[in-house]
Write a protein that holds these residues in place. Structure first.
Motif, PDB file in Angstrom:
ATOM      1  N   HIS A 183       0.821  -1.209   0.000  1.00 19.72           N
ATOM      2  CA  HIS A 183       0.000   0.000   0.000  1.00 19.72           C
ATOM      3  C   HIS A 183       0.857   1.262   0.000  1.00 19.72           C
ATOM      4  N   ARG A 184       1.969   1.235   0.695  1.00 23.46           N
ATOM      5  CA  ARG A 184       2.865   2.402   0.680  1.00 23.46           C
ATOM      6  C   ARG A 184       3.354   2.688  -0.740  1.00 23.46           C
ATOM      7  N   LEU A 185       3.687   1.638  -1.460  1.00 21.22           N
ATOM      8  CA  LEU A 185       4.123   1.844  -2.834  1.00 21.22           C
ATOM      9  C   LEU A 185       2.962   2.322  -3.702  1.00 21.22           C
ATOM     10  N   SER A 186       1.780   1.771  -3.478  1.00 20.93           N
ATOM     11  CA  SER A 186       0.597   2.229  -4.231  1.00 20.93           C
ATOM     12  C   SER A 186       0.367   3.721  -4.044  1.00 20.93           C
ATOM     13  N   LYS A 187       0.478   4.182  -2.804  1.00 19.87           N
ATOM     14  CA  LYS A 187       0.268   5.603  -2.522  1.00 19.87           C
ATOM     15  C   LYS A 187       1.305   6.463  -3.248  1.00 19.87           C
ATOM     16  N   ARG A 188       2.527   5.993  -3.278  1.00 22.65           N
ATOM     17  CA  ARG A 188       3.571   6.738  -3.992  1.00 22.65           C
ATOM     18  C   ARG A 188       3.249   6.809  -5.482  1.00 22.65           C
ATOM     19  N   ILE A 189       2.812   5.683  -6.048  1.00 22.60           N
ATOM     20  CA  ILE A 189       2.444   5.652  -7.465  1.00 22.60           C
ATOM     21  C   ILE A 189       1.328   6.643  -7.753  1.00 22.60           C
ATOM     22  N   GLN A 190       0.318   6.657  -6.896  1.00 24.22           N
ATOM     23  CA  GLN A 190      -0.833   7.521  -7.140  1.00 24.22           C
ATOM     24  C   GLN A 190      -0.498   8.997  -6.952  1.00 24.22           C
ATOM     25  N   LEU A 191       0.503   9.293  -6.133  1.00 24.07           N
ATOM     26  CA  LEU A 191       0.975  10.674  -6.022  1.00 24.07           C
ATOM     27  C   LEU A 191       1.713  11.091  -7.290  1.00 24.07           C
ATOM     28  N   GLU A 192       2.451  10.162  -7.880  1.00 21.83           N
ATOM     29  CA  GLU A 192       3.218  10.475  -9.084  1.00 21.83           C
ATOM     30  C   GLU A 192       2.346  10.506 -10.337  1.00 21.83           C
ATOM     31  N   TYR A 193       1.314   9.650 -10.366  1.00 27.20           N
ATOM     32  CA  TYR A 193       0.462   9.535 -11.550  1.00 27.20           C
ATOM     33  C   TYR A 193      -1.011   9.507 -11.139  1.00 27.20           C
ATOM     34  N   PRO A 194      -1.496  10.596 -10.568  1.00 24.71           N
ATOM     35  CA  PRO A 194      -2.872  10.595 -10.065  1.00 24.71           C
ATOM     36  C   PRO A 194      -3.930  10.425 -11.151  1.00 24.71           C
ATOM     37  N   GLU A 195      -3.555  10.711 -12.394  1.00 27.58           N
ATOM     38  CA  GLU A 195      -4.533  10.656 -13.492  1.00 27.58           C
ATOM     39  C   GLU A 195      -4.604   9.275 -14.139  1.00 27.58           C
ATOM     40  N   LEU A 196      -3.703   8.369 -13.769  1.00 26.62           N
ATOM     41  CA  LEU A 196      -3.644   7.061 -14.427  1.00 26.62           C
ATOM     42  C   LEU A 196      -4.292   5.968 -13.586  1.00 26.62           C
ATOM     43  N   PRO A 197      -5.004   5.041 -14.227  1.00 25.18           N
ATOM     44  CA  PRO A 197      -5.581   3.918 -13.484  1.00 25.18           C
ATOM     45  C   PRO A 197      -4.483   2.970 -13.000  1.00 25.18           C
ATOM     46  N   LEU A 198      -4.671   2.428 -11.799  1.00 26.63           N
ATOM     47  CA  LEU A 198      -3.682   1.542 -11.185  1.00 26.63           C
ATOM     48  C   LEU A 198      -4.234   0.122 -11.098  1.00 26.63           C
ATOM     49  N   PHE A 199      -3.436  -0.827 -11.583  1.00 26.55           N
ATOM     50  CA  PHE A 199      -3.767  -2.243 -11.497  1.00 26.55           C
ATOM     51  C   PHE A 199      -2.729  -2.927 -10.610  1.00 26.55           C
ATOM     52  N   LEU A 200      -3.179  -3.901  -9.823  1.00 24.64           N
ATOM     53  CA  LEU A 200      -2.269  -4.646  -8.951  1.00 24.64           C
ATOM     54  C   LEU A 200      -2.287  -6.113  -9.347  1.00 24.64           C
ATOM     55  N   LEU A 201      -1.107  -6.651  -9.648  1.00 23.49           N
ATOM     56  CA  LEU A 201      -0.956  -8.060  -9.993  1.00 23.49           C
ATOM     57  C   LEU A 201      -0.149  -8.743  -8.903  1.00 23.49           C
ATOM     58  N   GLY A 202      -0.727  -9.756  -8.278  1.00 26.14           N
ATOM     59  CA  GLY A 202      -0.036 -10.507  -7.242  1.00 26.14           C
ATOM     60  C   GLY A 202       0.146 -11.955  -7.638  1.00 26.14           C
ATOM     61  N   HIS A 203       1.366 -12.459  -7.432  1.00 29.84           N
ATOM     62  CA  HIS A 203       1.637 -13.862  -7.751  1.00 29.84           C
ATOM     63  C   HIS A 203       1.950 -14.653  -6.483  1.00 29.84           C
ATOM     64  N   SER A 204       1.330 -15.831  -6.341  1.00 32.79           N
ATOM     65  CA  SER A 204       1.630 -16.779  -5.270  1.00 32.79           C
ATOM     66  C   SER A 204       1.527 -16.085  -3.906  1.00 32.79           C
ATOM     67  N   MET A 205       2.595 -16.063  -3.107  1.00 35.14           N
ATOM     68  CA  MET A 205       2.530 -15.336  -1.848  1.00 35.14           C
ATOM     69  C   MET A 205       2.021 -13.923  -2.065  1.00 35.14           C
ATOM     70  N   GLY A 206       2.500 -13.289  -3.129  1.00 32.56           N
ATOM     71  CA  GLY A 206       2.053 -11.932  -3.436  1.00 32.56           C
ATOM     72  C   GLY A 206       0.585 -11.858  -3.785  1.00 32.56           C
ATOM     73  N   SER A 207       0.005 -12.980  -4.247  1.00 30.92           N
ATOM     74  CA  SER A 207      -1.430 -12.986  -4.534  1.00 30.92           C
ATOM     75  C   SER A 207      -2.237 -13.020  -3.240  1.00 30.92           C
ATOM     76  N   PHE A 208      -1.718 -13.711  -2.227  1.00 29.44           N
ATOM     77  CA  PHE A 208      -2.412 -13.734  -0.938  1.00 29.44           C
ATOM     78  C   PHE A 208      -2.293 -12.377  -0.240  1.00 29.44           C
ATOM     79  N   VAL A 209      -1.127 -11.747  -0.392  1.00 27.02           N
ATOM     80  CA  VAL A 209      -0.970 -10.374   0.104  1.00 27.02           C
ATOM     81  C   VAL A 209      -1.969  -9.470  -0.605  1.00 27.02           C
TER      82      VAL A 209
END
Length: 309
Positions: free
Chosen positions: A95-121
């Protein structure tokens, strides 16, 4: 594509290594894809996906989870998450990284891809922060696992008390992963369950950041997270209008050879999520992004995202 490295601060003041890949031509950027990688690997293994996505007009971000990759500082620190509540720290770091992304690119849609352990996160992330995303993709995941998780937690708790949180646990590694190769015997390596592509499996084996035995504390925290995301009650907190795409190989032991994927999709539908789709790739194993048909998989990812732009 243009590659950049940077760091940000996670919980417990941990310095987290992160990566950003940008299209060479920035006039037609369509969106941002954030990647949450799997256990016992690092974000560097997603460079080929980043190349494909940047070639098609997307900025890509990823970070090495705590206890993984360059965030772990050295190989001896691999598998150490936090003093406590390690799974929650994984979620908060994303989430901290997501917030940074949205501050840098507030006009762009954000997608999150999680794999394996990252998918459970990612499964827990969308229970708290799903409104931040245009869509979510789950790779190599699984649904609710029932009493087996409680048993695993009990065993992991005993192991933590016996050897300590930060000690590598061969016992828990065998408990979690010991049967994953059974479907593929006679197996060439211990990691044949990852992919049919022998070259990719060999690259994994040769990578010092991959395939390591993790700590007792990691397994306890991870199983705690698995139990949390398996709860139907907790799934009800996910925004009903959040599009979700679940994909896996039908020979992936993590997803119980497709059954766990179907259970997960069914649970999401039960709690009212309106846009849930899935795809099971025949013969595919755990790492569909490193499978023999990875070009097909990446195209499917792109097409799903572009329908939401």
């Amino acid at each position: 594509m243009i590659s950049e490295k940077f760091t940000f601060i996670g919980g417990e003041e941990l310095i987290i290594q992160a990566y950003k890949w940008i299209p060479e031509h920035t006039k037609c950027i369509k969106g941002v894809v954030q990647i949450s990688h799997g256990m016992a690997e690092g974000a560097h293994r997603y460079t080929h996906l980043a190349q494909y996505l940047t070639d098609n007009g997307y900025i890509v971000y990823a970070h090495d989870h705590r206890g993984h990759g360059k965030t772990a500082v050295n190989l001896d620190k691999l598998g150490i998450l936090a003093k406590e509540d390690g799974f929650q720290h994984l979620v908060l770091d994303v989430h901290r990284l997501s917030k940074r992304i949205q501050l840098e690119y507030p006009e762009l849609p954000l997608f999150l891809l999680g794999h394996s352990m990252g998918s459970f996160v990612t499964q827990e992330y969308i229970m708290h922060y799903g409104e931040c995303l245009r869509g979510v993709l789950l790779s190599g995941s699984n649904g609710k696992q029932g009493p087996i998780v409680d048993l695993g937690l009990w065993i992991a708790g005993r192991e933590v008390r016996k050897i300590g949180r930060d000690t590598k646990s061969v016992k828990l590694d065998k408990l979690i992963f010991g049967k994953y190769n059974k479907q593929f015997e006679p197996a060439r390596t211990h990691f044949d369950w990852l992919s049919r592509d022998e070259e990719e499996v060999d690259k994994y084996l040769a990578d010092p950041y991959c395939g390591r035995i993790f700590t007792a504390g990691f397994f306890y925290d991870f199983l705690s997270g698995i139990k949390y995301v398996g709860s139907l009650k907790n799934k009800k907190t996910i925004p009903e209008d959040l599009p979700i795409f679940v994909f896996s190989g039908d020979k992936d032991p993590v997803g119980r050879y497709g059954k766990g994927i179907l259970d997960l999709v069914e649970d999401y539908k039960k709690v009212g999520i309106r846009q849930v789709t899935y795809k099971l790739y025949p013969g595919g194993r755990h790492e569909m992004l490193n499978e023999t048909n990875r070009d097909e998989v990446m195209q499917d990812i792109l097409e799903w995202i572009e329908k939401l732009i």
